[in-house]
Design a protein around this motif. Sequence first.
Motif, PDB file in Angstrom:
ATOM      1  N   ARG A   1       0.379  -1.162   0.339  1.00  0.00           N
ATOM      2  CA  ARG A   1      -0.132  -0.158   0.261  1.00  0.00           C
ATOM      3  C   ARG A   1       0.724   1.699  -0.176  1.00  0.00           C
ATOM      4  O   ARG A   1      -0.213   2.478  -0.356  1.00  0.00           O
ATOM      5  CB  ARG A   1      -0.924   0.123   1.304  1.00  0.00           C
ATOM      6  N   VAL A   2       1.885   1.201   0.851  1.00  0.00           N
ATOM      7  CA  VAL A   2       2.704   1.930   0.522  1.00  0.00           C
ATOM      8  C   VAL A   2       3.357   2.741  -0.605  1.00  0.00           C
ATOM      9  O   VAL A   2       3.185   3.919  -1.366  1.00  0.00           O
ATOM     10  CB  VAL A   2       3.861   2.200   1.961  1.00  0.00           C
ATOM     11  N   ILE A   3       3.802   1.649  -1.372  1.00  0.00           N
ATOM     12  CA  ILE A   3       4.821   1.511  -2.581  1.00  0.00           C
ATOM     13  C   ILE A   3       3.540   2.210  -3.744  1.00  0.00           C
ATOM     14  O   ILE A   3       3.721   3.205  -4.257  1.00  0.00           O
ATOM     15  CB  ILE A   3       5.267   0.844  -3.206  1.00  0.00           C
ATOM     16  N   ASP A   4       2.079   1.398  -3.305  1.00  0.00           N
ATOM     17  CA  ASP A   4       0.958   2.816  -4.166  1.00  0.00           C
ATOM     18  C   ASP A   4       1.052   3.649  -4.085  1.00  0.00           C
ATOM     19  O   ASP A   4       0.278   4.928  -5.157  1.00  0.00           O
ATOM     20  CB  ASP A   4      -0.375   1.133  -4.095  1.00  0.00           C
ATOM     21  N   SER A   5       1.047   4.314  -3.402  1.00  0.00           N
ATOM     22  CA  SER A   5       0.635   5.945  -2.583  1.00  0.00           C
ATOM     23  C   SER A   5       1.248   6.492  -3.018  1.00  0.00           C
ATOM     24  O   SER A   5       1.297   7.556  -2.843  1.00  0.00           O
ATOM     25  CB  SER A   5       0.602   6.032  -1.061  1.00  0.00           C
ATOM     26  N   LEU A   6       2.505   5.933  -3.928  1.00  0.00           N
ATOM     27  CA  LEU A   6       3.759   7.326  -3.984  1.00  0.00           C
ATOM     28  C   LEU A   6       3.737   7.687  -4.989  1.00  0.00           C
ATOM     29  O   LEU A   6       5.170   8.343  -6.023  1.00  0.00           O
ATOM     30  CB  LEU A   6       5.485   6.652  -3.190  1.00  0.00           C
ATOM     31  N   GLY A   7       3.865   6.936  -6.237  1.00  0.00           N
ATOM     32  CA  GLY A   7       3.482   7.244  -7.458  1.00  0.00           C
ATOM     33  C   GLY A   7       3.097   5.832  -8.468  1.00  0.00           C
ATOM     34  O   GLY A   7       3.030   4.964  -8.080  1.00  0.00           O
ATOM     35  N   ARG A   8       2.984   6.806  -9.619  1.00  0.00           N
ATOM     36  CA  ARG A   8       2.804   5.404 -10.897  1.00  0.00           C
ATOM     37  C   ARG A   8       3.867   4.395 -11.841  1.00  0.00           C
ATOM     38  O   ARG A   8       5.258   4.736 -11.760  1.00  0.00           O
ATOM     39  CB  ARG A   8       1.697   6.210 -12.123  1.00  0.00           C
ATOM     40  N   PRO A   9       3.859   3.691 -12.001  1.00  0.00           N
ATOM     41  CA  PRO A   9       2.824   2.200 -11.924  1.00  0.00           C
ATOM     42  C   PRO A   9       2.523   1.680 -10.562  1.00  0.00           C
ATOM     43  O   PRO A   9       1.350   0.684 -10.149  1.00  0.00           O
ATOM     44  CB  PRO A   9       2.564   1.696 -13.827  1.00  0.00           C
ATOM     45  N   GLY A  10       3.422   1.437 -10.195  1.00  0.00           N
ATOM     46  CA  GLY A  10       3.106   1.537  -8.528  1.00  0.00           C
ATOM     47  C   GLY A  10       3.715   0.029  -8.551  1.00  0.00           C
ATOM     48  O   GLY A  10       4.751  -0.247  -9.682  1.00  0.00           O
ATOM     49  N   ILE A  11       2.828  -1.436  -7.458  1.00  0.00           N
ATOM     50  CA  ILE A  11       2.985  -2.737  -7.963  1.00  0.00           C
ATOM     51  C   ILE A  11       3.019  -2.672  -9.466  1.00  0.00           C
ATOM     52  O   ILE A  11       1.407  -2.739 -10.027  1.00  0.00           O
ATOM     53  CB  ILE A  11       2.322  -3.024  -6.685  1.00  0.00           C
ATOM     54  N   LEU A  12       3.535  -3.728  -9.807  1.00  0.00           N
ATOM     55  CA  LEU A  12       4.395  -4.300 -10.619  1.00  0.00           C
ATOM     56  C   LEU A  12       3.757  -5.917 -10.854  1.00  0.00           C
ATOM     57  O   LEU A  12       3.240  -7.131 -11.794  1.00  0.00           O
ATOM     58  CB  LEU A  12       5.438  -5.144 -11.766  1.00  0.00           C
ATOM     59  N   PHE A  13       4.174  -6.577 -10.125  1.00  0.00           N
ATOM     60  CA  PHE A  13       3.772  -8.287  -9.703  1.00  0.00           C
ATOM     61  C   PHE A  13       4.291  -8.550  -8.571  1.00  0.00           C
ATOM     62  O   PHE A  13       4.874  -7.837  -7.555  1.00  0.00           O
ATOM     63  CB  PHE A  13       4.863  -9.272 -10.340  1.00  0.00           C
ATOM     64  N   HIS A  14       3.325  -9.169  -7.567  1.00  0.00           N
ATOM     65  CA  HIS A  14       3.416  -9.866  -6.356  1.00  0.00           C
ATOM     66  C   HIS A  14       4.112 -11.649  -6.038  1.00  0.00           C
ATOM     67  O   HIS A  14       2.591 -11.507  -6.776  1.00  0.00           O
ATOM     68  CB  HIS A  14       2.448  -9.243  -5.636  1.00  0.00           C
ATOM     69  N   GLY A  15       4.568 -11.772  -5.645  1.00  0.00           N
ATOM     70  CA  GLY A  15       5.160 -12.491  -5.738  1.00  0.00           C
ATOM     71  C   GLY A  15       6.004 -13.572  -7.677  1.00  0.00           C
ATOM     72  O   GLY A  15       5.935 -12.836  -8.420  1.00  0.00           O
ATOM     73  N   VAL A  16       7.271 -14.169  -7.322  1.00  0.00           N
ATOM     74  CA  VAL A  16       7.446 -14.956  -8.335  1.00  0.00           C
ATOM     75  C   VAL A  16       7.297 -15.535  -8.396  1.00  0.00           C
ATOM     76  O   VAL A  16       7.883 -16.659  -7.089  1.00  0.00           O
ATOM     77  CB  VAL A  16       9.215 -13.931  -8.566  1.00  0.00           C
ATOM     78  N   SER A  17       7.306 -17.220  -9.460  1.00  0.00           N
ATOM     79  CA  SER A  17       7.723 -18.644  -9.407  1.00  0.00           C
ATOM     80  C   SER A  17       9.210 -18.243  -9.214  1.00  0.00           C
ATOM     81  O   SER A  17      10.101 -19.412 -10.407  1.00  0.00           O
ATOM     82  CB  SER A  17       7.021 -18.591 -10.995  1.00  0.00           C
ATOM     83  N   LEU A  18       9.819 -18.768  -7.822  1.00  0.00           N
ATOM     84  CA  LEU A  18      11.421 -18.652  -8.147  1.00  0.00           C
ATOM     85  C   LEU A  18      11.045 -19.198  -6.152  1.00  0.00           C
ATOM     86  O   LEU A  18      10.535 -19.274  -5.308  1.00  0.00           O
ATOM     87  CB  LEU A  18      11.861 -18.311  -8.414  1.00  0.00           C
ATOM     88  N   LYS A  19      12.172 -20.230  -6.499  1.00  0.00           N
ATOM     89  CA  LYS A  19      12.647 -20.782  -4.708  1.00  0.00           C
ATOM     90  C   LYS A  19      13.881 -20.809  -4.241  1.00  0.00           C
ATOM     91  O   LYS A  19      14.860 -21.409  -4.901  1.00  0.00           O
ATOM     92  CB  LYS A  19      11.703 -22.219  -4.672  1.00  0.00           C
ATOM     93  N   PRO A  20      14.499 -20.390  -3.486  1.00  0.00           N
ATOM     94  CA  PRO A  20      13.898 -19.375  -2.676  1.00  0.00           C
ATOM     95  C   PRO A  20      13.195 -18.160  -2.943  1.00  0.00           C
ATOM     96  O   PRO A  20      14.390 -17.498  -3.866  1.00  0.00           O
ATOM     97  CB  PRO A  20      14.222 -19.205  -0.962  1.00  0.00           C
ATOM     98  N   GLY A  21      12.354 -17.254  -2.426  1.00  0.00           N
ATOM     99  CA  GLY A  21      12.504 -16.302  -3.268  1.00  0.00           C
ATOM    100  C   GLY A  21      11.191 -15.289  -3.379  1.00  0.00           C
ATOM    101  O   GLY A  21      10.176 -14.528  -3.786  1.00  0.00           O
ATOM    102  N   LYS A  22       9.817 -16.790  -3.215  1.00  0.00           N
ATOM    103  CA  LYS A  22       8.520 -16.399  -4.113  1.00  0.00           C
ATOM    104  C   LYS A  22       7.767 -15.413  -3.853  1.00  0.00           C
ATOM    105  O   LYS A  22       7.378 -14.341  -4.305  1.00  0.00           O
ATOM    106  CB  LYS A  22       8.014 -17.117  -3.471  1.00  0.00           C
ATOM    107  N   PRO A  23       8.071 -14.901  -2.284  1.00  0.00           N
ATOM    108  CA  PRO A  23       6.934 -13.457  -1.750  1.00  0.00           C
ATOM    109  C   PRO A  23       7.755 -12.677  -2.004  1.00  0.00           C
ATOM    110  O   PRO A  23       7.735 -11.340  -1.376  1.00  0.00           O
ATOM    111  CB  PRO A  23       6.925 -13.828  -0.265  1.00  0.00           C
TER     112      PRO A  23
END
Lengths: 410, 410
Positions: B269-291
């Motif tokens: 929410r903080v990131i999205d509050s600061l400018g455009r386009p904001g969050i582009l992805f949330h979660g990557v298909s890899l292990k470790p590091g998904k979140p």
Amino acid sequence: MKELFQAVTIKEAREIVLNHVSFPRDGEKVSLLSALDRCLLYDMVAVDDVPGFDRSTMDGFAVRAKDTFGASEGLPAYLEVAGEVLMGVAPEGELKPGQAWRIATGGMLPAGADAVVMVEHTEELDEKTIGVTRPVAPGENVVRRGEDVQAGSVVLPAGHRLRPQDLGMLAAAGVVAVEVRRPLRVGIISTGDEVVSPEEKPAPGQVRDINSYTLYGAVASCGGEPRLYGIVRDDFHQLQERLARALSENDMVLLSGGSSVGTRDVAARVIDSLGRPGILFHGVSLKPGKPSVGAVVNGKPVFGLPGHPASALVVFELLVAPLIRSYSYPRESFWEFPLRARITRNLRSAAGREDFVRVKLRLQDGELHAEPVLGKSGLITTMVRADGLARIPAGKEGVEAGEWVEVKLF
Amino acid sequence: MKELFQAVTIKEAREIVLNHVSFPRDGEKVSLLSALDRCLLYDMVAVDDVPGFDRSTMDGFAVRAKDTFGASEGLPAYLEVAGEVLMGVAPEGELKPGQAWRIATGGMLPAGADAVVMVEHTEELDEKTIGVTRPVAPGENVVRRGEDVQAGSVVLPAGHRLRPQDLGMLAAAGVVAVEVRRPLRVGIISTGDEVVSPEEKPAPGQVRDINSYTLYGAVASCGGEPRLYGIVRDDFHQLQERLARALSENDMVLLSGGSSVGTRDVAARVIDSLGRPGILFHGVSLKPGKPSVGAVVNGKPVFGLPGHPASALVVFELLVAPLIRSYSYPRESFWEFPLRARITRNLRSAAGREDFVRVKLRLQDGELHAEPVLGKSGLITTMVRADGLARIPAGKEGVEAGEWVEVKLF
């Protein structure tokens, strides 16, 4: 001495140098943030356990594992939600049999709990009750106190070169300043009546000094502290004065240029005039780079590198770089030439000599191919166009196109 | 947006970021000696030929090649020694048919000469006469004017990262100061109510900040300029204030920690509050590091890295490091995972997900073996004990002991 009169192998050259050299033993204390790529002076021992408590690795519920044994989707284990772990504080009280406490990733397990059930494996029945749909084993989803680092253990050994994760390790151990080896100070002298500074426009017959700048960058990229001592004419007294000064101000000196017989002799006489044992070998069985000189003067190594830029850099990589990086040479060639690639042409070599070929790498049908960059070793462009060096071992008389060779990247 | 709700592949994550990011276009002028590892802002074009004259690569005699044709040990070609080339000056006069001029390595060929006979292939009959015992071809043992670098040619392209030999190349071209890209400034923020500075003694429930220091080192080792912005509690306004400041002062920001669901939501929410386009992805298909979270705010990338140190560093290597090094991602995976090694254990993986396994390397029977370093990704020691990362591609459901895997060294 044998070493004076016949070419030595790279292995012999390394042993001879290590036998006579004495590297500085003093270190300096630097902040953790300045310690990247520096080498530890001492073993680092952990003072505290890391983590200092049993810690959840998941969002979910802290439980006694045995309260979940036999649980399934069809027959959940019902537990009373009796508390919540707050981040960064020790939970008060104790988890009792039949209880579950809410806990987030990184939270501290309450006394009495020995495992964490992931939130995905629970169903919330009401504010006070969850059903656990999958059993957990003791220790599951928990990092135990001291599991990462045990107090009293050596976390990083003396001599270790600090990588980013090692800085993290030291931060975890509460280390914010660290004693590291002093970087080797390396004096660089170019020789030759024809060599002029890059600032000058060369007159016919003159060339700009390439090696001082290549070697400056090469020393810096190994973590050494390079210092330029300019260009010296082919003159015994001038070279003696300059080399003596460079030796007194540095831990190592690199001379480059002077590939002509006369110049080589002057350099050798100057080195021998400055201290013991002096010249240790004169000529190494490798190509390019044969006319290289190795010496130690009062414990400090002096290398006479070929004037040809590509040759100088090959010899630097093999004899000088490991000393600057780690005060020694790697035991296994894998650490120096870790890649395997198929050479794309037949190359001849002489048995008993190690050959190093500048190569460009490319991926083809899922395999790595090494294309030799042709050109005289006097050309700097051959090194600029290359991605790395391929090694043809001394035992071979050449390689055929398609054979696998060992490669190091620049 | 699709990106918000489902995990993306590494490839997709890279494309999404590159599509939205805009890197600084300004550069700075640095001296050649400070230019190592910096990236060129413009193509570098050679002003002069290198070398500026035909140059001998051997000690010997400058000759007309055709005067040596047919020469042999039994029937040498006799030539008059009519001059000597001094180093660093243009020879005066012209070499005439039947003549030979003494010349040392690096000397300038006199007018009329087109080759050099090595001293080893001559016999000195008297002060004025030599016998040549082997013929030379025109151009033999000579580097021709412009053979290394032609005036007007691009010697190094824009974006090229300068290695030691490239500094030598620039010195040869008379370049002593060079315009390079500004290193990316990277702000680093740790989050979490349980995280304390390494200077502090953690109370029960607290842990020292590992990721700030690991990431600081990792950014520096890529040539970036890291800056720490400390530890922020799980609080919307505090994080918003800190992230806004870090964004205004840097080209990129790394948030780490906050693996718990609640914290991740606050960060998003903080990131999205600061400018455009904001969050582009949330979660990557890899292990470790998904979140992991990827965002761009007004052209500047913001990465939310997992709190687990090993996970954070894996995601850094894959998504962040190439951007800092070269403002982009490499086209072929070989450049990231150039080694091949045999994995020593069976490892399971999920199809559709790329797995990265910390490994220790050793040479056995001439082949490289990669031994997985076991341990939870929350442990920093697993990264410290590892020599590198092995990659298990997304298409596979695991690897069997003995299979070849791709490896990158730390």
